[in-house]
Design a protein around this motif. Structure first.
Motif, PDB file in Angstrom:
ATOM      1  N   ARG A   1       0.848  -1.187   0.000  1.00  0.00           N
ATOM      2  CA  ARG A   1       0.000   0.000   0.000  1.00  0.00           C
ATOM      3  C   ARG A   1       0.893   1.250   0.000  1.00  0.00           C
ATOM      4  O   ARG A   1       2.067   1.188   0.380  1.00  0.00           O
ATOM      5  CB  ARG A   1      -0.899   0.004   1.240  1.00  0.00           C
ATOM      6  CG  ARG A   1      -1.964  -1.077   1.225  1.00  0.00           C
ATOM      7  CD  ARG A   1      -2.690  -1.088   2.543  1.00  0.00           C
ATOM      8  NE  ARG A   1      -1.727  -1.099   3.650  1.00  0.00           N
ATOM      9  CZ  ARG A   1      -2.007  -0.715   4.877  1.00  0.00           C
ATOM     10  NH1 ARG A   1      -3.206  -0.264   5.178  1.00  0.00           N
ATOM     11  NH2 ARG A   1      -1.094  -0.767   5.815  1.00  0.00           N
ATOM     12  N   ILE A   2       0.286   2.364  -0.401  1.00  0.00           N
ATOM     13  CA  ILE A   2       1.054   3.616  -0.505  1.00  0.00           C
ATOM     14  C   ILE A   2       1.676   3.988   0.848  1.00  0.00           C
ATOM     15  O   ILE A   2       2.808   4.471   0.901  1.00  0.00           O
ATOM     16  CB  ILE A   2       0.164   4.761  -1.063  1.00  0.00           C
ATOM     17  CG1 ILE A   2      -0.323   4.413  -2.470  1.00  0.00           C
ATOM     18  CG2 ILE A   2       0.920   6.095  -1.064  1.00  0.00           C
ATOM     19  CD1 ILE A   2       0.762   4.106  -3.504  1.00  0.00           C
ATOM     20  N   LEU A   3       0.959   3.725   1.945  1.00  0.00           N
ATOM     21  CA  LEU A   3       1.540   4.046   3.254  1.00  0.00           C
ATOM     22  C   LEU A   3       2.887   3.346   3.432  1.00  0.00           C
ATOM     23  O   LEU A   3       3.872   3.954   3.851  1.00  0.00           O
ATOM     24  CB  LEU A   3       0.597   3.650   4.405  1.00  0.00           C
ATOM     25  CG  LEU A   3       1.237   3.797   5.796  1.00  0.00           C
ATOM     26  CD1 LEU A   3       1.597   5.250   6.092  1.00  0.00           C
ATOM     27  CD2 LEU A   3       0.333   3.257   6.888  1.00  0.00           C
ATOM     28  N   ASP A   4       2.913   2.062   3.108  1.00  0.00           N
ATOM     29  CA  ASP A   4       4.166   1.313   3.293  1.00  0.00           C
ATOM     30  C   ASP A   4       5.257   1.779   2.328  1.00  0.00           C
ATOM     31  O   ASP A   4       6.438   1.802   2.680  1.00  0.00           O
ATOM     32  CB  ASP A   4       3.908  -0.183   3.117  1.00  0.00           C
ATOM     33  CG  ASP A   4       2.970  -0.691   4.198  1.00  0.00           C
ATOM     34  OD1 ASP A   4       3.202  -0.348   5.366  1.00  0.00           O
ATOM     35  OD2 ASP A   4       1.990  -1.377   3.864  1.00  0.00           O
ATOM     36  N   ILE A   5       4.833   2.151   1.113  1.00  0.00           N
ATOM     37  CA  ILE A   5       5.799   2.661   0.136  1.00  0.00           C
ATOM     38  C   ILE A   5       6.382   3.992   0.617  1.00  0.00           C
ATOM     39  O   ILE A   5       7.586   4.200   0.603  1.00  0.00           O
ATOM     40  CB  ILE A   5       5.119   2.815  -1.248  1.00  0.00           C
ATOM     41  CG1 ILE A   5       4.837   1.422  -1.831  1.00  0.00           C
ATOM     42  CG2 ILE A   5       5.975   3.645  -2.204  1.00  0.00           C
ATOM     43  CD1 ILE A   5       3.981   1.409  -3.069  1.00  0.00           C
TER      44      ILE A   5
ATOM     45  N   GLU B   1       4.162   8.018  11.427  1.00  0.00           N
ATOM     46  CA  GLU B   1       4.405   7.697  10.014  1.00  0.00           C
ATOM     47  C   GLU B   1       3.237   8.138   9.151  1.00  0.00           C
ATOM     48  O   GLU B   1       3.410   8.750   8.105  1.00  0.00           O
ATOM     49  CB  GLU B   1       4.530   6.175   9.844  1.00  0.00           C
ATOM     50  CG  GLU B   1       5.921   5.660   9.820  1.00  0.00           C
ATOM     51  CD  GLU B   1       5.920   4.132   9.740  1.00  0.00           C
ATOM     52  OE1 GLU B   1       4.885   3.516   9.408  1.00  0.00           O
ATOM     53  OE2 GLU B   1       6.985   3.548  10.017  1.00  0.00           O
ATOM     54  N   LYS B   2       2.040   7.807   9.619  1.00  0.00           N
ATOM     55  CA  LYS B   2       0.825   8.150   8.853  1.00  0.00           C
ATOM     56  C   LYS B   2       0.698   9.647   8.699  1.00  0.00           C
ATOM     57  O   LYS B   2       0.366  10.148   7.625  1.00  0.00           O
ATOM     58  CB  LYS B   2      -0.425   7.620   9.585  1.00  0.00           C
ATOM     59  CG  LYS B   2      -0.795   6.219   9.198  1.00  0.00           C
ATOM     60  CD  LYS B   2      -2.149   5.861   9.777  1.00  0.00           C
ATOM     61  CE  LYS B   2      -2.363   4.371   9.717  1.00  0.00           C
ATOM     62  NZ  LYS B   2      -3.298   3.880  10.728  1.00  0.00           N
ATOM     63  N   ARG B   3       0.961  10.349   9.797  1.00  0.00           N
ATOM     64  CA  ARG B   3       0.831  11.801   9.751  1.00  0.00           C
ATOM     65  C   ARG B   3       1.835  12.389   8.757  1.00  0.00           C
ATOM     66  O   ARG B   3       1.494  13.213   7.922  1.00  0.00           O
ATOM     67  CB  ARG B   3       1.036  12.391  11.150  1.00  0.00           C
ATOM     68  CG  ARG B   3       0.460  13.792  11.265  1.00  0.00           C
ATOM     69  CD  ARG B   3       0.487  14.361  12.668  1.00  0.00           C
ATOM     70  NE  ARG B   3       0.378  13.386  13.724  1.00  0.00           N
ATOM     71  CZ  ARG B   3       1.256  13.261  14.724  1.00  0.00           C
ATOM     72  NH1 ARG B   3       2.321  14.041  14.779  1.00  0.00           N
ATOM     73  NH2 ARG B   3       1.080  12.356  15.675  1.00  0.00           N
ATOM     74  N   LYS B   4       3.059  11.924   8.859  1.00  0.00           N
ATOM     75  CA  LYS B   4       4.129  12.420   7.977  1.00  0.00           C
ATOM     76  C   LYS B   4       3.787  12.126   6.509  1.00  0.00           C
ATOM     77  O   LYS B   4       3.903  12.994   5.646  1.00  0.00           O
ATOM     78  CB  LYS B   4       5.445  11.734   8.367  1.00  0.00           C
ATOM     79  CG  LYS B   4       6.627  12.100   7.528  1.00  0.00           C
ATOM     80  CD  LYS B   4       7.301  13.345   8.028  1.00  0.00           C
ATOM     81  CE  LYS B   4       8.413  13.757   7.085  1.00  0.00           C
ATOM     82  NZ  LYS B   4       8.908  15.078   7.316  1.00  0.00           N
TER      83      LYS B   4
ATOM     84  N   ARG C   1      11.223   4.248   7.751  1.00  0.00           N
ATOM     85  CA  ARG C   1      11.513   3.058   8.570  1.00  0.00           C
ATOM     86  C   ARG C   1      13.001   2.713   8.548  1.00  0.00           C
ATOM     87  O   ARG C   1      13.533   2.196   9.518  1.00  0.00           O
ATOM     88  CB  ARG C   1      10.684   1.858   8.092  1.00  0.00           C
ATOM     89  CG  ARG C   1       9.226   2.033   8.464  1.00  0.00           C
ATOM     90  CD  ARG C   1       8.321   0.967   7.898  1.00  0.00           C
ATOM     91  NE  ARG C   1       6.931   1.393   8.074  1.00  0.00           N
ATOM     92  CZ  ARG C   1       5.901   0.858   7.444  1.00  0.00           C
ATOM     93  NH1 ARG C   1       6.070  -0.149   6.595  1.00  0.00           N
ATOM     94  NH2 ARG C   1       4.691   1.299   7.673  1.00  0.00           N
ATOM     95  N   ASN C   2      13.640   3.012   7.410  1.00  0.00           N
ATOM     96  CA  ASN C   2      15.074   2.696   7.325  1.00  0.00           C
ATOM     97  C   ASN C   2      15.935   3.620   8.173  1.00  0.00           C
ATOM     98  O   ASN C   2      17.007   3.234   8.616  1.00  0.00           O
ATOM     99  CB  ASN C   2      15.557   2.820   5.874  1.00  0.00           C
ATOM    100  CG  ASN C   2      15.078   1.651   5.030  1.00  0.00           C
ATOM    101  OD1 ASN C   2      14.751   0.598   5.570  1.00  0.00           O
ATOM    102  ND2 ASN C   2      15.033   1.842   3.726  1.00  0.00           N
TER     103      ASN C   2
ATOM    104  N   LEU D   1      -3.325   6.602   1.164  1.00  0.00           N
ATOM    105  CA  LEU D   1      -2.448   5.734   1.969  1.00  0.00           C
ATOM    106  C   LEU D   1      -2.839   4.262   1.955  1.00  0.00           C
ATOM    107  O   LEU D   1      -1.984   3.389   2.043  1.00  0.00           O
ATOM    108  CB  LEU D   1      -2.402   6.238   3.419  1.00  0.00           C
ATOM    109  CG  LEU D   1      -1.728   7.594   3.622  1.00  0.00           C
ATOM    110  CD1 LEU D   1      -1.837   8.034   5.066  1.00  0.00           C
ATOM    111  CD2 LEU D   1      -0.261   7.512   3.202  1.00  0.00           C
ATOM    112  N   VAL D   2      -4.150   3.996   1.863  1.00  0.00           N
ATOM    113  CA  VAL D   2      -4.588   2.590   1.926  1.00  0.00           C
ATOM    114  C   VAL D   2      -4.710   1.960   0.539  1.00  0.00           C
ATOM    115  O   VAL D   2      -5.100   0.809   0.394  1.00  0.00           O
ATOM    116  CB  VAL D   2      -5.933   2.458   2.677  1.00  0.00           C
ATOM    117  CG1 VAL D   2      -5.743   2.791   4.146  1.00  0.00           C
ATOM    118  CG2 VAL D   2      -7.002   3.340   2.049  1.00  0.00           C
ATOM    119  N   LYS D   3      -4.379   2.728  -0.488  1.00  0.00           N
ATOM    120  CA  LYS D   3      -4.519   2.191  -1.851  1.00  0.00           C
ATOM    121  C   LYS D   3      -3.210   1.579  -2.340  1.00  0.00           C
ATOM    122  O   LYS D   3      -2.163   1.740  -1.723  1.00  0.00           O
ATOM    123  CB  LYS D   3      -4.956   3.302  -2.795  1.00  0.00           C
ATOM    124  CG  LYS D   3      -6.356   3.812  -2.471  1.00  0.00           C
ATOM    125  CD  LYS D   3      -6.799   4.783  -3.546  1.00  0.00           C
ATOM    126  CE  LYS D   3      -8.200   5.295  -3.239  1.00  0.00           C
ATOM    127  NZ  LYS D   3      -8.534   6.415  -4.100  1.00  0.00           N
TER     128      LYS D   3
END
Ligand SMILES: Nc1ncnc2c1ncn2[C@@H]1O[C@H](COP(=O)(O)OP(=O)(O)OP(=O)(O)O)[C@@H](O)[C@H]1O
Ligand SMILES: [Mg+2]
Length: 320
Positions: free
Chosen positions: A110-114, A130-133, A120-121, A148-150
């Motif tokens: 998902r875009i959030l993880d991307i 993370e979500k807010r940023k 995260r690194n 973010l969820v797509k």
């Protein structure tokens, strides 16, 4: 001076192997001695035809390609060697956007993880942070937190490039290398993505190394321009100097190849193009060494260098 990154005499030579013993029989001089100086918040256009070595410069700067020779100096320290203790700080501060973010994004994420990957690194944010940023970043490139969820396939090419730009600046880097970031997009979408890149630049004071085979695209983006041919720079200078006072025939050829939109000037444009082609074919020996290699750059004025055997006084109009 706000110079934070210096590239000195960068060379990347690829060995060519052949024969039964797979011996090295020759080298491709993909990059063969280039210097660059990066200051904060500026855009550096890197232009040249296919195979001239543009992407190799980008990869070498970001550490994806080993240097055959030369140095990368970041904030006064040599980071050319991957064992350098300053390397991790350097990696955080130099990010990349690719031509086709569809293939550089994992389609199953998902875009959030991307978006969160660089965070995260290098940081220890909570998932909420993370979500807010990520939402803040997406907002700057004209997308909402619904993204973010797509998944990547749910976006258009232009939207994906905007996400790529937002991700590249997540860590507030000093430099983003953009290798043909809009070449795969329609013209109208290109302009939109470029505008978002400018907005991001104003917000983050980030510098861009903007790679393109098309002088027309970098024209509106660049403060300084490097024109590349066969692994070397034929010309380097301010945007103004390159467009208004080009000296090298190769630069003139690239300029005359920019399509002309004004129908009234079409005839003159065509004539200019033919004139440049004739000059190139008749006087090539003036512009290149006997071997065909590009000469070393020589200074014409504080804003302009050209690779000619000798430079005399060059006409120069007042710079804005
Ligand atoms: N891994 C490699 N091994 C051998 N030769 C390579 C390798 N990568 C690139 N080259 C060669 O190095 C030269 C420069 O390639 P590079 O990809 O940097 O050009 P480019 O200017 O980015 O071109 P394009 O506009 O097509 O993207 C080319 O001749 C290319 O074939
Ligand atoms: Mg390339």
């Amino acid at each position: 001076m706000s110079e934070f990154l210096t590239i000195e005499n960068l060379k990347v030579h690829y060995p060519i192997r052949s024969g039964f013993f797979n011996r090295i029989t020759d080298y491709v001089y993909a990059v063969d001695g280039v210097d660059m100086h990066f200051e904060a918040g500026k855009t550096y256009g890197l232009v040249g035809e296919s195979g001239s070595g543009k992407s190799t410069i980008g990869k070498a700067i970001i550490g994806l390609e080993k240097l055959t020779d030369g140095k990368i100096i970041y904030e006064g320290e040599d980071v050319s060697n991957s064992a350098s203790s300053r390397r991790s700080n350097y990696r955080r501060n130099v990010q990349m956007i690719f031509q086709d973010s569809y293939s550089s994004f994992n389609p199953k994420k998902r875009i959030l993880d991307i978006m969160a990957e660089p965070l995260r690194n290098f940081t220890n944010l909570t998932i909420e942070e993370e979500k807010r940023k990520a939402s803040e970043l997406l907002e700057i490139v004209g997308l909402t937190s619904e993204a973010l969820v797509k998944y990547p396939h749910e976006f258009s090419g232009g939207q994906r490039q905007r996400i790529g730009v937002a991700r590249a600046v997540a860590l507030n880097p000093k430099l983003v290398i953009a290798d043909e970031p809009v070449s795969a997009l329609d013209l109208s979408v290109q302009a939109q993505v470029l505008n978002f890149m400018k907005r991001i630049q104003e917000e983050f004071n980030v510098s861009y190394l903007f790679i393109s085979h098309d002088l027309g695209v970098v024209k509106h983006m660049s403060d300084e321009l490097a024109i590349m041919y066969r692994g070397r720079f034929t010309e380097y200078g301010s945007n103004y100097e390159i467009y208004h006072n080009p000296q090298h025939i190769y630069t003139k050829r690239l300029l005359s190849a920019i399509p002309h939109v004004d129908p009234n000037n079409r005839k003159e444009h065509r004539q200019e193009r033919l004139r440049v082609e004739k000059e190139y074919h008749e006087n090539a020996s003036q512009y290149f060494e006997e071997s065909g290699r590009v000469y070393d750059l020589k200074k014409i004025n504080d804003h302009h260098q050209v690779a000619l055997k000798e430079v005399g006084f060059a006409h120069r109009e007042e710079v804005k």
